[in-house]
Design a protein around this motif. Structure first.
Motif, PDB file in Angstrom:
ATOM      1  N   LYS A 363     101.989  -3.616  57.314  1.00  9.58           N
ATOM      2  CA  LYS A 363     100.753  -3.146  57.388  1.00  9.58           C
ATOM      3  C   LYS A 363     100.775  -1.798  57.075  1.00  9.58           C
ATOM      4  O   LYS A 363      99.864  -1.201  56.168  1.00  9.58           O
ATOM      5  N   ILE A 364     101.643  -1.068  57.720  1.00  6.45           N
ATOM      6  CA  ILE A 364     101.488   0.472  57.552  1.00  6.45           C
ATOM      7  C   ILE A 364     102.108   0.887  56.358  1.00  6.45           C
ATOM      8  O   ILE A 364     101.661   1.802  55.552  1.00  6.45           O
ATOM      9  N   LEU A 365     103.105   0.101  55.836  1.00  3.69           N
ATOM     10  CA  LEU A 365     103.929   0.411  54.824  1.00  3.69           C
ATOM     11  C   LEU A 365     102.913   0.287  53.374  1.00  3.69           C
ATOM     12  O   LEU A 365     103.063   0.774  52.354  1.00  3.69           O
ATOM     13  N   VAL A 366     102.264  -1.027  53.244  1.00  7.60           N
ATOM     14  CA  VAL A 366     101.477  -1.349  52.102  1.00  7.60           C
ATOM     15  C   VAL A 366     100.113  -0.693  52.353  1.00  7.60           C
ATOM     16  O   VAL A 366      99.527  -0.240  51.080  1.00  7.60           O
ATOM     17  N   LEU A 367      99.370  -1.227  53.132  1.00 11.16           N
ATOM     18  CA  LEU A 367      98.068  -0.768  53.286  1.00 11.16           C
ATOM     19  C   LEU A 367      97.739   0.576  53.472  1.00 11.16           C
ATOM     20  O   LEU A 367      96.767   1.287  53.075  1.00 11.16           O
ATOM     21  N   LYS A 368      98.904   1.613  54.004  1.00 16.24           N
ATOM     22  CA  LYS A 368      98.666   2.800  54.068  1.00 16.24           C
ATOM     23  C   LYS A 368      99.342   3.698  52.961  1.00 16.24           C
ATOM     24  O   LYS A 368      98.583   4.464  52.124  1.00 16.24           O
ATOM     25  N   TYR A 369     100.536   3.374  52.864  1.00 12.58           N
ATOM     26  CA  TYR A 369     101.340   4.478  51.812  1.00 12.58           C
ATOM     27  C   TYR A 369     101.352   3.845  50.297  1.00 12.58           C
ATOM     28  O   TYR A 369     100.956   4.624  49.464  1.00 12.58           O
ATOM     29  N   LYS A 378      91.131   4.145  49.376  1.00  9.70           N
ATOM     30  CA  LYS A 378      89.648   4.030  49.915  1.00  9.70           C
ATOM     31  C   LYS A 378      89.234   2.591  50.036  1.00  9.70           C
ATOM     32  O   LYS A 378      88.563   2.223  50.786  1.00  9.70           O
ATOM     33  N   SER A 379      89.741   1.840  49.286  1.00  6.24           N
ATOM     34  CA  SER A 379      89.046   0.368  49.291  1.00  6.24           C
ATOM     35  C   SER A 379      89.672  -0.322  50.202  1.00  6.24           C
ATOM     36  O   SER A 379      89.013  -1.153  50.949  1.00  6.24           O
ATOM     37  N   SER A 380      90.970  -0.092  50.624  1.00 12.43           N
ATOM     38  CA  SER A 380      91.571  -0.471  52.155  1.00 12.43           C
ATOM     39  C   SER A 380      90.989   0.029  53.153  1.00 12.43           C
ATOM     40  O   SER A 380      90.752  -1.066  54.204  1.00 12.43           O
ATOM     41  N   ALA A 453      97.853  -8.096  48.804  1.00 11.45           N
ATOM     42  CA  ALA A 453      98.070  -8.803  47.577  1.00 11.45           C
ATOM     43  C   ALA A 453      97.543  -8.108  46.432  1.00 11.45           C
ATOM     44  O   ALA A 453      97.874  -7.739  45.482  1.00 11.45           O
ATOM     45  N   GLN A 454      96.334  -7.452  46.729  1.00 14.08           N
ATOM     46  CA  GLN A 454      95.540  -6.602  45.700  1.00 14.08           C
ATOM     47  C   GLN A 454      96.376  -5.240  45.513  1.00 14.08           C
ATOM     48  O   GLN A 454      96.544  -4.668  44.287  1.00 14.08           O
ATOM     49  N   VAL A 455      97.064  -4.801  46.518  1.00  8.52           N
ATOM     50  CA  VAL A 455      97.933  -3.479  46.524  1.00  8.52           C
ATOM     51  C   VAL A 455      99.204  -3.895  45.742  1.00  8.52           C
ATOM     52  O   VAL A 455      99.589  -2.834  44.765  1.00  8.52           O
ATOM     53  N   ARG A 458      98.411  -4.101  41.800  1.00  5.99           N
ATOM     54  CA  ARG A 458      97.997  -2.812  41.204  1.00  5.99           C
ATOM     55  C   ARG A 458      99.573  -2.267  41.110  1.00  5.99           C
ATOM     56  O   ARG A 458     100.064  -1.728  40.130  1.00  5.99           O
ATOM     57  N   LEU A 459     100.629  -2.482  41.966  1.00  2.91           N
ATOM     58  CA  LEU A 459     101.707  -1.689  42.036  1.00  2.91           C
ATOM     59  C   LEU A 459     102.712  -2.352  40.797  1.00  2.91           C
ATOM     60  O   LEU A 459     103.508  -1.745  40.220  1.00  2.91           O
ATOM     61  N   PHE A 460     102.617  -3.890  41.120  1.00  2.00           N
ATOM     62  CA  PHE A 460     103.447  -4.631  39.669  1.00  2.00           C
ATOM     63  C   PHE A 460     102.849  -4.228  38.512  1.00  2.00           C
ATOM     64  O   PHE A 460     103.630  -4.093  37.529  1.00  2.00           O
ATOM     65  N   PHE A 461     101.523  -3.990  38.274  1.00  2.00           N
ATOM     66  CA  PHE A 461     101.155  -3.532  36.884  1.00  2.00           C
ATOM     67  C   PHE A 461     101.609  -2.210  36.542  1.00  2.00           C
ATOM     68  O   PHE A 461     101.991  -2.108  35.450  1.00  2.00           O
ATOM     69  N   MET A 462     101.480  -1.208  37.441  1.00  2.00           N
ATOM     70  CA  MET A 462     102.343   0.064  37.062  1.00  2.00           C
ATOM     71  C   MET A 462     103.688   0.097  36.837  1.00  2.00           C
ATOM     72  O   MET A 462     104.103   0.485  35.822  1.00  2.00           O
TER      73      MET A 462
END
Length: 489
Positions: A363-369, A378-380, A453-455, A458-462
């Motif tokens: 949660k810290i790694l994905v939802l924060k960083y 902001k969305s998270s 999943a949304q993060v 977006r990461l895979f798209f970039m």
């Protein structure tokens, strides 16, 4: 000649003093006089009248009867043959068989020593004779891979100075080492090697009749085909074999060709770029629905059918792999990778209710960083605040529900029937309260997985965009670099 006659007629002068009196220069002068007299002894043809019959009879005695040997006075003298050619058409290139198909007109010229006639006395400056009636050099092209399919010519011209002019068409199917690494922006350098099949350079020596620049210009002016290939340049060389005896004399002509790439750009590269662009824009579709996955599967199916239909336009060879095949494979691999990414994200979104709570470190790694890295911080944050406020709101609402003790302790103002109904309602409300609390606990965990999943999406798209840009830039750089190398060479 007078000195020799005096030497023969008066033997008395044949003493050593006479020979000693001759200087070195007098000997050279005597040899030159004898050579000039021998050459002058070859008289021109004698035509009794200026008619074809008279000329043919004279040529038959001097030339045709001696057509089995080279037309020279001394067999130690080599016959000089000049070669002239014109490229009329480029009929095709077969990359699989490594052959080039062209149409040439080759003209050869050589001299019959001792053959001359007076055009005024014999009535003409040149006459055509059957090829088999005179000697002609066996000039071949070493790169021939099939028989000559051009129509045969049976006559040659013989001029009044003894020069023979032979012109023949050649439908050439020749071997050529093709390099299609930069297809369809490739250059090909094919060679024609002219030499005598049997005669060494001691007997037959080859020369170009005119500079190769004139040959190239004439070929461009007279070329009738405007197909896939265009003539860029023609080069010529004559190898020198000074260290070998009995070697064959060669003439080498290099034909530089360039493929017209417009057809392949329009039919192959542009459609592939369009399909890859559609795959990139498909990331705008919501991942929680099956529309994105089905759209990507349709793209992959359409691209596969496109490659099968356009397979005939691609070259087939065993030398090396063309860059365009790497481009097509990369496009297909990117489409498959994007479909796999969509499958993973959709699985996380649709099965998040059955997943355990998101680990704290993840949660810290994905939802924060990572969310901050992909501009979704902001969305998270908003989503987590909503998850914290909604259960509290519902819990506060449910605290206002009267408990069982409160219902039983209330004063009796109604009949027993109403009292029993109120007790049942209180029990049901307590059960509903417990279910709602459990529901909000599960929703909080599910929402965290959805944001996760949304993060990742977006990461895979970039990462997908970075890989597309790097891959296309690398292929374009290799294309341009190889194209410039081929162009300079």
């Amino acid at each position: 000649m007078m000195i020799l006659m005096a030497f023969i007629r008066y033997p008395g002068i044949q003493d050593s003093t006479w020979f000693a009196g001759l200087t070195f220069f007098q000997l050279i002068f005597t040899c030159l006089i004898m050579q000039s007299l021998l050459l002058a002894s070859v008289a021109p043809l004698n035509c009794s009248e200026p008619t074809t019959k008279s000329l043919l009879m004279a040529i038959r005695e001097e030339v045709i009867d001696y057509s089995d040997a080279r037309p020279v006075i001394s067999l130690k003298t080599p016959t000089n043959v000049t070669v002239d050619l014109t490229l009329y058409g480029i009929l095709g290139v077969n990359e699989k068989s490594q052959v080039l198909e062209t149409y040439l007109w080759v003209r050869t010229r050589w001299q019959i020593e001792g053959l001359t006639w007076d055009p005024a006395e014999c009535g003409t400056k040149k006459i055509s004779l059957p090829r088999e009636k005179i000697w002609f050099p066996d000039i071949v092209i070493n790169e021939f891979m099939d028989e000559n399919r051009a129509p045969d010519t049976y006559y040659v011209y013989v001029t009044s100075t003894g020069q023979v002019i032979d012109g023949r068409p050649f439908h050439i199917i020749s071997s050529c080492k093709l390099d299609i690494y930069t297809f369809p922006f490739d250059f090909q350098n094919c060679t024609y090697t002219f030499n005598s099949y049997k005669h060494s350079r001691d007997d037959v020596q080859l020369f170009f009749y005119k500079p190769v620049k004139d040959i190239f210009k004439e070929s461009l002016d007279l070329m009738t085909t405007k197909g896939e290939w265009e003539l860029i340049d023609m080069l010529a060389e004559k190898p020198v074999y000074s260290f070998l005896e009995g070697a064959w004399d060669n003439l080498i002509v290099h034909i530089v060709l360039r493929r017209r790439a417009t057809l392949y750009v329009v039919n192959l590269l542009i459609p592939s770029s369009f399909l890859l662009s559609l795959d990139i824009f498909s990331f705008l579709l919501p991942p929680q629905t099956v529309d994105r996955a089905s759209f990507k599967m349709t793209l992959i199916l359409g691209y596969t059918v496109f490659l099968l239909l356009m397979n005939d336009l691609l070259p087939v060879t065993g030398n090396n792999l063309p860059l365009i095949n790497v481009f097509f494979s990369m496009c297909l691999a990117l489409m498959v990778a994007s479909l796999l990414e969509t499958i993973v994200i959709t699985n996380v979104l649709c099965g998040s209710r059955n997943f355990p709570p998101l680990p704290k470190w993840l949660k810290i790694l994905v939802l924060k960083y990572m969310a901050r890295l992909v501009c979704m911080r902001k969305s998270s944050d908003k989503h987590s605040e909503a998850n914290r406020s909604e259960p509290t709101l519902y819990k506060n609402m449910m605290t206002n529900v009267p408990k069982k003790e409160q219902v039983s302790a209330s004063p009796v103002t109604l009949s027993d029937l109403y009292l029993e109904e109120m007790k049942k309602i209180s029990t049901d409300l307590l059960a509903i309260r417990h279910h709602i609390e459990e529901h909000f606990d599960n929703d909080s965990s599910s929402d965290e997985w959805m944001v996760f999943a949304q993060v990742l999406d977006r990461l895979f798209f970039m990462l997908y965009m970075i890989f597309v840009v790097v891959s296309l830039s690398t292929i374009m750089f290799l294309w341009l670099h190889s194209y410039n190398l081929d162009k300079r060479s």
